[in-house]
Motif scaffolding. Sequence first.
Motif, PDB file in Angstrom:
ATOM      1  N   TYR A   4      63.533 -18.992 -36.500  1.00  0.00           N
ATOM      2  CA  TYR A   4      63.491 -20.446 -36.338  1.00  0.00           C
ATOM      3  C   TYR A   4      62.108 -20.993 -36.672  1.00  0.00           C
ATOM      4  CZ  TYR A   4      63.569 -24.981 -34.065  1.00  0.00           C
ATOM      5  OH  TYR A   4      63.467 -26.314 -33.804  1.00  0.00           O
ATOM      6  N   LEU A   5      61.066 -20.307 -36.249  1.00  0.00           N
ATOM      7  CA  LEU A   5      59.702 -20.757 -36.529  1.00  0.00           C
ATOM      8  C   LEU A   5      59.381 -20.715 -38.020  1.00  0.00           C
ATOM      9  CD1 LEU A   5      57.749 -19.116 -33.588  1.00  0.00           C
ATOM     10  CD2 LEU A   5      58.401 -21.508 -33.849  1.00  0.00           C
ATOM     11  N   ILE A   6      59.898 -19.712 -38.704  1.00  0.00           N
ATOM     12  CA  ILE A   6      59.673 -19.601 -40.146  1.00  0.00           C
ATOM     13  C   ILE A   6      60.346 -20.764 -40.873  1.00  0.00           C
ATOM     14  CG2 ILE A   6      60.158 -18.220 -42.204  1.00  0.00           C
ATOM     15  CD1 ILE A   6      59.921 -15.735 -40.416  1.00  0.00           C
ATOM     16  N   VAL A   7      61.590 -21.041 -40.517  1.00  0.00           N
ATOM     17  CA  VAL A   7      62.324 -22.137 -41.152  1.00  0.00           C
ATOM     18  C   VAL A   7      61.627 -23.463 -40.883  1.00  0.00           C
ATOM     19  CG1 VAL A   7      64.499 -23.429 -41.123  1.00  0.00           C
ATOM     20  CG2 VAL A   7      64.531 -20.937 -41.174  1.00  0.00           C
ATOM     21  N   GLU A   8      61.214 -23.685 -39.642  1.00  0.00           N
ATOM     22  CA  GLU A   8      60.553 -24.947 -39.300  1.00  0.00           C
ATOM     23  C   GLU A   8      59.202 -25.081 -39.997  1.00  0.00           C
ATOM     24  OE1 GLU A   8      61.802 -27.616 -37.531  1.00  0.00           O
ATOM     25  OE2 GLU A   8      63.621 -26.441 -37.833  1.00  0.00           O
ATOM     26  N   ALA A   9      58.459 -23.986 -40.127  1.00  0.00           N
ATOM     27  CA  ALA A   9      57.165 -24.037 -40.821  1.00  0.00           C
ATOM     28  C   ALA A   9      57.357 -24.398 -42.291  1.00  0.00           C
ATOM     29  CB  ALA A   9      56.447 -22.703 -40.682  1.00  0.00           C
ATOM     30  N   ILE A  10      58.329 -23.773 -42.948  1.00  0.00           N
ATOM     31  CA  ILE A  10      58.606 -24.093 -44.350  1.00  0.00           C
ATOM     32  C   ILE A  10      59.063 -25.538 -44.477  1.00  0.00           C
ATOM     33  CG2 ILE A  10      60.126 -23.571 -46.299  1.00  0.00           C
ATOM     34  CD1 ILE A  10      60.088 -20.643 -45.345  1.00  0.00           C
ATOM     35  N   ARG A  11      59.882 -25.979 -43.542  1.00  0.00           N
ATOM     36  CA  ARG A  11      60.372 -27.360 -43.554  1.00  0.00           C
ATOM     37  C   ARG A  11      59.223 -28.354 -43.462  1.00  0.00           C
ATOM     38  NH1 ARG A  11      63.481 -29.841 -38.458  1.00  0.00           N
ATOM     39  NH2 ARG A  11      63.470 -31.995 -39.138  1.00  0.00           N
ATOM     40  N   TYR A  12      58.289 -28.111 -42.561  1.00  0.00           N
ATOM     41  CA  TYR A  12      57.176 -29.039 -42.391  1.00  0.00           C
ATOM     42  C   TYR A  12      56.200 -29.010 -43.569  1.00  0.00           C
ATOM     43  CZ  TYR A  12      58.783 -29.861 -37.660  1.00  0.00           C
ATOM     44  OH  TYR A  12      59.530 -30.216 -36.576  1.00  0.00           O
ATOM     45  N   VAL A  13      56.035 -27.867 -44.197  1.00  0.00           N
ATOM     46  CA  VAL A  13      55.177 -27.793 -45.387  1.00  0.00           C
ATOM     47  C   VAL A  13      55.789 -28.603 -46.526  1.00  0.00           C
ATOM     48  CG1 VAL A  13      54.352 -26.214 -47.192  1.00  0.00           C
ATOM     49  CG2 VAL A  13      54.044 -25.620 -44.788  1.00  0.00           C
ATOM     50  N   VAL A  14      57.098 -28.476 -46.731  1.00  0.00           N
ATOM     51  CA  VAL A  14      57.776 -29.243 -47.783  1.00  0.00           C
ATOM     52  C   VAL A  14      57.721 -30.737 -47.466  1.00  0.00           C
ATOM     53  CG1 VAL A  14      60.023 -29.679 -48.856  1.00  0.00           C
ATOM     54  CG2 VAL A  14      59.232 -27.343 -48.541  1.00  0.00           C
ATOM     55  N   LEU A  15      57.950 -31.097 -46.206  1.00  0.00           N
ATOM     56  CA  LEU A  15      57.855 -32.505 -45.815  1.00  0.00           C
ATOM     57  C   LEU A  15      56.450 -33.051 -46.035  1.00  0.00           C
ATOM     58  CD1 LEU A  15      59.948 -32.893 -42.542  1.00  0.00           C
ATOM     59  CD2 LEU A  15      60.252 -34.084 -44.696  1.00  0.00           C
ATOM     60  N   ALA A  16      55.440 -32.266 -45.720  1.00  0.00           N
ATOM     61  CA  ALA A  16      54.058 -32.718 -45.917  1.00  0.00           C
ATOM     62  C   ALA A  16      53.758 -32.917 -47.396  1.00  0.00           C
ATOM     63  CB  ALA A  16      53.087 -31.713 -45.306  1.00  0.00           C
TER      64      ALA A  16
END
Length: 114
Positions: A4-16
């Motif tokens: 879950y942390l990996i998915v959320e980290a990738i998600r936030y990097v793409v959003l940024a």
Amino acid sequence: MNRYLIVEAIRYVVLAAIGFQAAVSLVTVIVGWVIIEYNEWGIYPEPSNFLEKGQNLIMYGFAGFAIYTYRKAEQEFSNGFVRKAVHLLAFIALMIVGGIIYYAMYGTLKFVFY
């Protein structure tokens, strides 16, 4: 590490990344050549070493879409209002494509990791 942390980290990097491109494009629509000149001061025309190439990569990574669309509109149209309108349309297209990329990436990551 939790998936879950990996998915959320990738998600936030793409959003940024998408958010920063959108913010720079919107500022470019508003103030135009000022932000373009400011970004071009940080770009080396002929980078000779790794640090200069790295700085160019960062500058194009952060403001590449805005610089590209502004220069293309500047080459194609002589009327300032039309240039702003074209750049605004490119900004809207960026937001639509960015949303599609984000949801496709996030859906794929959720499918794979959950």
